[in-house]
Design an enzyme around this catalytic site. Structure first.
Site, mmCIF file in Angstrom:
data_model
loop_
_atom_site.group_PDB
_atom_site.id
_atom_site.type_symbol
_atom_site.label_atom_id
_atom_site.label_comp_id
_atom_site.label_asym_id
_atom_site.label_seq_id
_atom_site.Cartn_x
_atom_site.Cartn_y
_atom_site.Cartn_z
ATOM 1 N N PHE A 11 0.644 -1.182 0.006
ATOM 2 C CA PHE A 11 0.047 0.040 -0.054
ATOM 3 C C PHE A 11 0.942 1.309 0.011
ATOM 4 O O PHE A 11 0.839 2.198 -0.999
ATOM 5 C CB PHE A 11 -0.970 0.006 1.019
ATOM 6 C CG PHE A 11 -1.426 1.223 1.749
ATOM 7 C CD1 PHE A 11 -2.094 2.156 0.883
ATOM 8 C CD2 PHE A 11 -1.669 1.316 3.116
ATOM 9 C CE1 PHE A 11 -2.796 3.261 1.118
ATOM 10 C CE2 PHE A 11 -2.228 2.762 3.634
ATOM 11 C CZ PHE A 11 -2.574 3.713 2.654
ATOM 12 N N ILE A 12 1.645 1.572 0.991
ATOM 13 C CA ILE A 12 2.362 2.960 1.225
ATOM 14 C C ILE A 12 3.426 2.692 0.176
ATOM 15 O O ILE A 12 3.834 3.592 -0.676
ATOM 16 C CB ILE A 12 2.905 2.968 2.684
ATOM 17 C CG1 ILE A 12 1.656 3.047 3.638
ATOM 18 C CG2 ILE A 12 3.508 4.266 2.708
ATOM 19 C CD1 ILE A 12 1.920 3.063 4.965
ATOM 20 N N ASP A 31 10.157 -7.323 -2.858
ATOM 21 C CA ASP A 31 8.707 -7.417 -2.239
ATOM 22 C C ASP A 31 8.713 -9.058 -2.449
ATOM 23 O O ASP A 31 9.055 -9.602 -3.420
ATOM 24 C CB ASP A 31 7.999 -6.741 -2.794
ATOM 25 C CG ASP A 31 6.793 -6.686 -1.758
ATOM 26 O OD1 ASP A 31 5.992 -7.557 -1.464
ATOM 27 O OD2 ASP A 31 6.403 -5.399 -1.616
ATOM 28 N N ASP A 56 12.119 -12.283 -0.674
ATOM 29 C CA ASP A 56 11.890 -12.323 0.725
ATOM 30 C C ASP A 56 13.408 -11.523 1.338
ATOM 31 O O ASP A 56 14.568 -11.930 0.815
ATOM 32 C CB ASP A 56 11.832 -13.573 1.445
ATOM 33 C CG ASP A 56 11.036 -13.484 2.604
ATOM 34 O OD1 ASP A 56 11.742 -12.849 3.562
ATOM 35 O OD2 ASP A 56 9.966 -14.054 2.777
ATOM 36 N N ALA A 78 7.084 -5.246 5.823
ATOM 37 C CA ALA A 78 6.931 -5.830 7.242
ATOM 38 C C ALA A 78 5.490 -6.514 7.232
ATOM 39 O O ALA A 78 4.675 -6.211 6.081
ATOM 40 C CB ALA A 78 6.564 -4.655 8.194
ATOM 41 N N TYR A 144 3.713 -6.309 17.468
ATOM 42 C CA TYR A 144 4.103 -5.336 16.238
ATOM 43 C C TYR A 144 5.056 -4.204 16.588
ATOM 44 O O TYR A 144 5.857 -3.718 16.101
ATOM 45 C CB TYR A 144 2.821 -5.101 15.306
ATOM 46 C CG TYR A 144 2.762 -4.012 14.328
ATOM 47 C CD1 TYR A 144 2.900 -4.501 13.151
ATOM 48 C CD2 TYR A 144 2.813 -2.608 14.526
ATOM 49 C CE1 TYR A 144 3.044 -3.451 12.204
ATOM 50 C CE2 TYR A 144 2.727 -1.838 13.854
ATOM 51 C CZ TYR A 144 2.824 -2.230 12.300
ATOM 52 O OH TYR A 144 2.805 -1.288 11.524
HETATM 53 P P1 NAD Z 1 1.525 -3.692 3.175
HETATM 54 O O1 NAD Z 1 1.359 -4.848 3.753
HETATM 55 O O2 NAD Z 1 0.598 -3.064 2.086
HETATM 56 O O3 NAD Z 1 3.131 -3.419 2.624
HETATM 57 C C1 NAD Z 1 4.095 -4.288 3.154
HETATM 58 C C2 NAD Z 1 4.753 -4.804 1.838
HETATM 59 O O4 NAD Z 1 5.903 -5.626 2.612
HETATM 60 C C3 NAD Z 1 3.985 -5.877 0.962
HETATM 61 O O5 NAD Z 1 4.079 -5.595 -0.083
HETATM 62 C C4 NAD Z 1 4.746 -7.139 1.427
HETATM 63 O O6 NAD Z 1 4.544 -8.312 0.548
HETATM 64 C C5 NAD Z 1 6.025 -6.788 1.692
HETATM 65 N N1 NAD Z 1 6.800 -7.865 2.699
HETATM 66 C C6 NAD Z 1 6.670 -8.150 3.850
HETATM 67 N N2 NAD Z 1 7.394 -8.927 4.396
HETATM 68 C C7 NAD Z 1 8.373 -8.934 3.620
HETATM 69 C C8 NAD Z 1 9.660 -9.672 3.573
HETATM 70 N N3 NAD Z 1 10.020 -10.341 4.260
HETATM 71 N N4 NAD Z 1 10.310 -9.513 2.361
HETATM 72 C C9 NAD Z 1 10.065 -8.916 1.146
HETATM 73 N N5 NAD Z 1 8.879 -8.283 1.391
HETATM 74 C C10 NAD Z 1 8.036 -8.253 2.279
HETATM 75 O O7 NAD Z 1 1.518 -2.465 4.410
HETATM 76 P P2 NAD Z 1 1.558 -0.995 4.543
HETATM 77 O O8 NAD Z 1 0.371 -0.634 5.122
HETATM 78 O O9 NAD Z 1 1.898 -0.433 3.205
HETATM 79 O O10 NAD Z 1 2.963 -0.858 5.283
HETATM 80 C C11 NAD Z 1 4.191 -0.399 4.971
HETATM 81 C C12 NAD Z 1 5.001 -0.091 6.183
HETATM 82 O O11 NAD Z 1 4.565 0.935 7.025
HETATM 83 C C13 NAD Z 1 5.188 -1.161 7.040
HETATM 84 O O12 NAD Z 1 6.553 -1.643 7.661
HETATM 85 C C14 NAD Z 1 4.310 -0.927 8.188
HETATM 86 O O13 NAD Z 1 4.586 -1.683 9.282
HETATM 87 C C15 NAD Z 1 4.306 0.526 8.150
HETATM 88 N N6 NAD Z 1 2.979 1.150 8.856
HETATM 89 C C16 NAD Z 1 2.115 1.228 8.322
HETATM 90 C C17 NAD Z 1 0.807 2.026 8.971
HETATM 91 C C18 NAD Z 1 -0.392 1.917 7.999
HETATM 92 O O14 NAD Z 1 -1.331 2.399 8.692
HETATM 93 N N7 NAD Z 1 -0.754 1.415 6.984
HETATM 94 C C19 NAD Z 1 1.197 2.521 10.211
HETATM 95 C C20 NAD Z 1 2.336 2.162 10.679
HETATM 96 C C21 NAD Z 1 3.516 1.919 10.132
#
Ligand code: NAD
Length: 311
Positions: A11-12, A31, A56, A78, A144
């Site tokens: 997403f982000i 990813d 990974d 993550a 988390y």
């Molecule tokens: P998301 O799940 O959409 O994105 C995470 C991406 O990481 C995914 O594309 C997933 O496939 C990839 N991934 C996970 N583990 C992996 C690994 N071991 N190796 C390679 N790729 C891997 O989540 P998001 O909401 O876009 O979050 C992005 C980051 O921001 C994360 O670190 C999350 O913890 C952090 N975050 C998000 C929020 C929120 O509100 N969405 C708030 C605080 C922090």
């Protein structure tokens, strides 16, 4: 700039990739697609500035080979669902080990800049006042949050030990187009399944800061450009907060539904590890000249419209 974006299909991450590409940077997405989606990055495939590595972070050999010759790492990969921790506490182990592997690969390849997506969950259960980056002690109540705090510690220690620079952004709840988890996504999915009833986790009085995706990406890149300390730590959110009950009303309203019965699971937390009230003090990043375009409730309303068009 040659940027390596872990979690760039998420997403982000995918919004960050759009912006980095638009600004003329070369981008590698790394990813494993555990929650990322190809459709989020499709527009960049086969473009000369773009490279995709489906792998990974736990795979050290691939990581060490692929990270070479980049200027900066944006570490967003993550397992993003805070709720999972109760059933699968090993998510923290995976995220901490992934971050360690990444930092070690950076060290081996002389890459000196890392930008990290941390979270408000590092603060744990806190007093109901806006919290600045100086608040402590940090005692997360979710696995988390504990993993995020451990990753912050690893980044700080690698930066000091190996002359690297780190930017740590503690995000609020980020919302908007391509979001695949969180309260808005859950409410829409539940109401699509049953438009007469909505289950709300907890008592609905949880109150948190929501940040629109465009503001999140802008804030991260703004902080990255404007600060050059060894460790640059910022809260990234909005000043205000929005109650879960208000979010439910907004979703029901935007979906054009009437007479929806609200069913509460009860208790002040949505799940074990949920922090029911959280408010950021964002004056540090504001003092550099950044402010969010959307306040918390505007961010929620805008995200509901985005997601209704997508899911
Ligand atoms: P998301 O799940 O959409 O994105 C995470 C991406 O990481 C995914 O594309 C997933 O496939 C990839 N991934 C996970 N583990 C992996 C690994 N071991 N190796 C390679 N790729 C891997 O989540 P998001 O909401 O876009 O979050 C992005 C980051 O921001 C994360 O670190 C999350 O913890 C952090 N975050 C998000 C929020 C929120 O509100 N969405 C708030 C605080 C922090």
């Amino acid at each position: 700039m040659k940027a390596f974006v872990t979690g760039g299909a998420g997403f982000i991450g995918s919004h960050l990739v759009d912006r980095l590409a638009r600004d003329g940077n070369e981008v590698t997405v790394y990813d494993n697609f555990s929650s990322g989606r190809m459709e989020f990055i499709e527009r960049h495939l086969n473009k000369p500035y773009f490279r995709l590595v489906k792998a990974d972070l736990l795979d050290e050999d691939v990581l060490n080979a692929e990270i070479k010759d980049h200027d900066v790492v944006f570490h967003l990969a993550a397992i993003p669902d805070v709720r999972l921790g109760e059933k699968k506490p090993d998510i923290s182990k995976i995220d901490i080990l992934s971050t360690y592997n990444l930092l070690d690969a950076m060290r081996r390849n002389d890459i000196e800049m890392v930008v990290f997506s941390s979270s408000s969950t590092v603060y744990g259960e806190t007093p109901p006042v806006p919290l600045s980056e100086n608040y402590g002690p940090l005692l997360p109540i979710s696995v988390y949050g504990a993993a995020k705090l451990a990753c912050e510690g690893l980044i700080s220690s690698f930066c000091h030990t190996f002359d690297m620079k780190g930017w740590i952004f503690r995000f609020a709840n980020v919302v908007g187009s391509r979001c695949t988890h969180g309260v808005i996504y859950d409410f829409i999915r539940k109401l699509r399944k049953n438009p007469r009833e909505l289950e709300i986790l907890g008592d609905g009085k949880q109150r948190k800061s929501y940040l629109y995706i465009e503001d999140c990406v802008n804030g991260m890149l703004f902080g990255f450009e404007k600060s050059r300390e060894q460790i640059n730590l910022f809260n990234l959110g909005t000043d205000g907060t929005t109650e879960v009950n208000e979010i439910a009303k907004m979703v029901i309203d935007e979906m054009g539904l009437k007479d929806v019965k609200l069913k509460y699971t009860g208790g002040k937390r949505g799940w074990k590890g949920d922090v029911p009230r959280f408010q950021f003090d964002i004056s540090k990043i504001k003092s550099l000249g950044w402010k969010p375009k959307y306040d918390s409730s505007d961010a929620v309303r805008k995200a509901i419209k985005d997601l209704l068009a997508e899911i």
